[in-house]
Design an enzyme around this catalytic site. Structure first.
Site, PDB file in Angstrom:
ATOM      1  N   LYS A  71     -20.911  30.433  45.947  1.00 18.17           N
ATOM      2  CA  LYS A  71     -19.486  30.782  45.891  1.00 18.17           C
ATOM      3  C   LYS A  71     -18.596  29.598  46.275  1.00 18.17           C
ATOM      4  CE  LYS A  71     -18.566  34.136  48.615  1.00 18.17           C
ATOM      5  NZ  LYS A  71     -18.094  33.374  49.785  1.00 18.17           N
ATOM      6  N   THR A  73     -19.444  26.429  46.306  1.00 16.52           N
ATOM      7  CA  THR A  73     -19.666  25.402  45.291  1.00 16.52           C
ATOM      8  C   THR A  73     -18.812  25.673  44.058  1.00 16.52           C
ATOM      9  OG1 THR A  73     -21.944  25.091  46.066  1.00 16.52           O
ATOM     10  CG2 THR A  73     -21.437  24.301  43.852  1.00 16.52           C
ATOM     11  N   ARG A  94     -12.525  28.246  54.144  1.00 16.78           N
ATOM     12  CA  ARG A  94     -12.750  28.453  55.572  1.00 16.78           C
ATOM     13  C   ARG A  94     -13.492  27.268  56.184  1.00 16.78           C
ATOM     14  NH1 ARG A  94     -16.190  33.649  55.949  1.00 16.78           N
ATOM     15  NH2 ARG A  94     -17.101  32.687  54.119  1.00 16.78           N
ATOM     16  N   LYS A 105     -28.034  28.840  57.383  1.00 19.35           N
ATOM     17  CA  LYS A 105     -27.370  28.238  56.227  1.00 19.35           C
ATOM     18  C   LYS A 105     -27.475  26.715  56.202  1.00 19.35           C
ATOM     19  CE  LYS A 105     -23.596  29.939  54.523  1.00 19.35           C
ATOM     20  NZ  LYS A 105     -22.210  30.428  54.355  1.00 19.35           N
ATOM     21  N   ALA A 273     -17.144  37.268  57.288  1.00 16.90           N
ATOM     22  CA  ALA A 273     -16.701  38.404  56.480  1.00 16.90           C
ATOM     23  C   ALA A 273     -17.492  39.670  56.761  1.00 16.90           C
ATOM     24  CB  ALA A 273     -16.790  38.065  54.997  1.00 16.90           C
ATOM     25  N   PHE A 301     -18.828  36.217  51.601  1.00  8.50           N
ATOM     26  CA  PHE A 301     -19.862  37.120  51.089  1.00  8.50           C
ATOM     27  C   PHE A 301     -19.424  37.783  49.775  1.00  8.50           C
ATOM     28  CE2 PHE A 301     -21.054  37.190  55.749  1.00  8.50           C
ATOM     29  CZ  PHE A 301     -22.154  36.370  55.583  1.00  8.50           C
ATOM     30  N   PHE A 381     -28.670  27.806  36.587  1.00  8.68           N
ATOM     31  CA  PHE A 381     -29.920  27.265  37.110  1.00  8.68           C
ATOM     32  C   PHE A 381     -30.764  26.800  35.924  1.00  8.68           C
ATOM     33  CE2 PHE A 381     -28.633  29.199  40.976  1.00  8.68           C
ATOM     34  CZ  PHE A 381     -29.400  28.665  42.001  1.00  8.68           C
ATOM     35  N   TRP A 409     -22.447  22.509  40.144  1.00  9.24           N
ATOM     36  CA  TRP A 409     -23.392  21.950  41.124  1.00  9.24           C
ATOM     37  C   TRP A 409     -23.974  20.636  40.606  1.00  9.24           C
ATOM     38  CZ3 TRP A 409     -28.703  20.922  41.220  1.00  9.24           C
ATOM     39  CH2 TRP A 409     -29.254  20.697  42.487  1.00  9.24           C
TER      40      TRP A 409
END
Length: 555
Positions: A71, A73, A94, A105, A273, A301, A381, A409
């Site tokens: 998200k 990214t 954030r 993470k 969140a 999230f 991907f 990405w």
């Protein structure tokens, strides 16, 4: 492929003054934190506050899985794509918490070639905002215990002190503790605990305040305890509201950094969140909207948590309305929602994909329920097949949502150009933005509305403890505020194991907390925790720094 931190370290950053100039911010309106970070002064707001707002794009996602969604990214890459198209753009995100950074993470500044930099600084101490929150929160806690020690003039019931302490780390051993041991000189023994800093009401206040004066007022309204006759005792009664506020004199100013491609990035505030409202600060978002034509922001999230709170809480308080919403999904994550094990996600399984698409479908329906246009960003991907991608597009189009493949990405802004075109078009469409509930409704009615409309559940149940708290909140006249749901991020339900689109479930509220300063009621569901723990193998085990100061293992 290089790691995120390697890509970030190889980037040629521009002096932050050059980045600020893209938005028309002058050197005199910056407070520098080295070459590449700065805070934007309140004088900037006074200069631009009467300008019309730019377009506001909210980025959200399906319920997260270990397969990854991307998200942040996508948010960064989309902003870079807008900038490549010649649009005056900013991204508003954030700040990452040190807890998940050293926990699971390992960082939260985007990924690949769609990152904000300086990545190491942003993920670590940054400009000290979280330290200010931690210090102010714990100052108030210390003042409460000192007040009791010095005679307890407010008649605080030591069994009903609701203000805990906080720490910006995952430390499960601090969830339930006893303080004040050692005799009369060391305080009154009582049970308490720690929450993580991002769950602090002061974090929510920082992110919802519109000025330092507004923040002072909100800090004073915090309910810290109850007296022995049941009266709510607020922070302002302890006489330290001014001291608390001065600790935020710098933290309240939005931070400005840049993406790898030099797009201005406001990064300010960081409530979780799943246990808080999950949005960056109102001030940073408002600054960005006055300074840029397109502002990309994200909510934590999935859409059931971050987006719902962004729309029902942040937008309600700030008077904002997004022009379009982007929902991020991956084929891999959808197959996992469809029951495919993580080890088998690379194989084609159309049955699992179709079943997992129900999760994305629910989130599209939820955003439509707010009256907003939706664009689905399929984060690419290498293992995705044309058959799978076409199937996702077909299903989303049938629901009235545009779909675009996102390759940010691997390619940065170039990989988001197709997405940017569809989002820009969606932002021009007429919308009918409205809230899911009215604050004048009762707390059960508001939670029921969220449960049925956003989660797809049948209703809500309150434990006996929560029912008692509900009655007290209503008696105090504090029930006419928005509701901030504390719920697992992994499922639409309050059971983390129920992936996809569960049906026939009910939400169980086990605790209600009043955040009178922030202006909402927190409803804790399931086994959600406000102080996380570390996993078996924390990300911290992979981190290091050499003699030259080069960091490794941060991702």
């Amino acid at each position: 492929m290089k790691s995120d931190v390697e890509i970030a370290q190889e980037a040629t950053m521009r002096p932050i003054g050059e980045i600020a100039a893209k938005l028309g911010i002058t050197d005199d309106e910056l407070e520098l934190y080295g070459k590449y970070k700065a805070k934007v002064t309140p004088e900037t707001w006074q200069r631009v506050k009467d300008r019309p707002n730019g377009k506001l794009i909210l980025v959200t996602a399906i319920n997260p899985t270990p397969a990854g969604e991307g998200k942040t990214t996508t948010s960064v890459g989309l902003a870079d794509a807008f900038a490549r198209q010649g649009k005056k753009t900013a991204v508003a995100l954030r700040e990452p918490s040190l807890g998940p950074c050293f926990g699971l993470k390992g960082g939260a500044a985007g990924g690949g070639y769609a990152q904000v930099v300086p990545m190491e600084d942003i993920n670590l101490h940054f400009t000290g905002d979280f330290h200010a929150i931690t210090t102010a929160h714990n100052l108030l806690a210390a003042v409460i215990d000192n007040h009791i020690q010095q005679g307890n003039a407010l008649d605080i019931d030591v069994r009903r002190i609701v203000w805990k302490r906080v720490l910006d780390l995952n430390d499960r051993a601090l969830r339930h503790i006893v303080i004040g041991l050692g005799g009369k000189a060391h305080g009154t023994p009582r049970e308490t605990g720690f929450d993580i800093t991002v769950a602090s009401e002061m974090m929510a206040i920082l992110c919802l305040a519109t000025s330092l004066e507004d923040m002072k007022k909100r800090l004073g309204e915090i309910i810290v305890a109850y007296s022995r006759d049941g009266r709510a005792i607020r922070a302002k009664e302890l006489g330290v509201t001014g001291a608390l506020t001065l600790l935020f004199k710098d933290a309240i100013k939005p931070n400005l950094v840049q993406t790898l491609e030099g797009t201005p990035a406001f990064i300010h505030g960081g409530p979780f969140a799943n246990i808080a409202h999950g949005c960056n600060s109102v001030m940073a978002t408002k600054y960005a909207l006055k300074l840029a034509d397109y502002v990309v922001t994200e909510a934590g999230f999935g859409a059931d948590l971050g987006a719902e709170k962004f729309l029902d809480i942040k937008c309600r308080f700030a008077g904002l309305a997004p022009d379009a919403v982007v929902i991020v999904a991956t084929v891999r994550a959808l197959k996992m929602h469809g029951g495919l094990p993580k080890a088998e996600l690379e194989k084609v399984d159309m049955a699992a994909l179709e079943k997992g698409l129900a999760n994305l479908t629910k989130h599209i329906e939820s955003i439509h329920a707010f009256g907003l246009p939706v664009v689905v960003a399929v984060n690419a991907f290498p293992t995705d097949t044309p058959e799978e991608l076409a199937f996702v597009e077909e299903k989303c189009t049938a629901l009235g949502a545009e779909v675009a493949l996102s390759e940010v990405w691997a390619k940065g802004g170039e990989g988001g150009l197709a997405l940017a075109e569809k989002v820009a078009a969606a932002a021009e469409k007429p919308s009918d933005f409205h809230f899911i509930y009215d604050t004048a409704q009762s707390i059960p009615e508001k939670i029921t509305a969220i449960t049925r409309t956003i989660y797809g559940g049948e209703g809500v149940d309150f434990t006996p403890a929560a029912q008692k708290q509900l009655a007290e909140i209503e008696a105090l006249g504090l029930d006419k505020m928005p509701v901030c749901m504390a719920k697992t991020q992994y499922s639409l339900s309050d059971d983390a194991a129920k992936l996809g689109r569960p049906e026939g479930f009910r939400i169980t509220v086990r605790e209600l907390r009043v955040s009178a300063g922030a202006g909402f009621i927190v409803a804790l569901t399931g086994n959600i925790l406000t102080m996380p723990g570390l996993p078996k193998h924390p990300a911290a085990e992979n981190m290091d720094i050499d003699e030259s100061g080069k960091i490794t293992g941060l991702f």
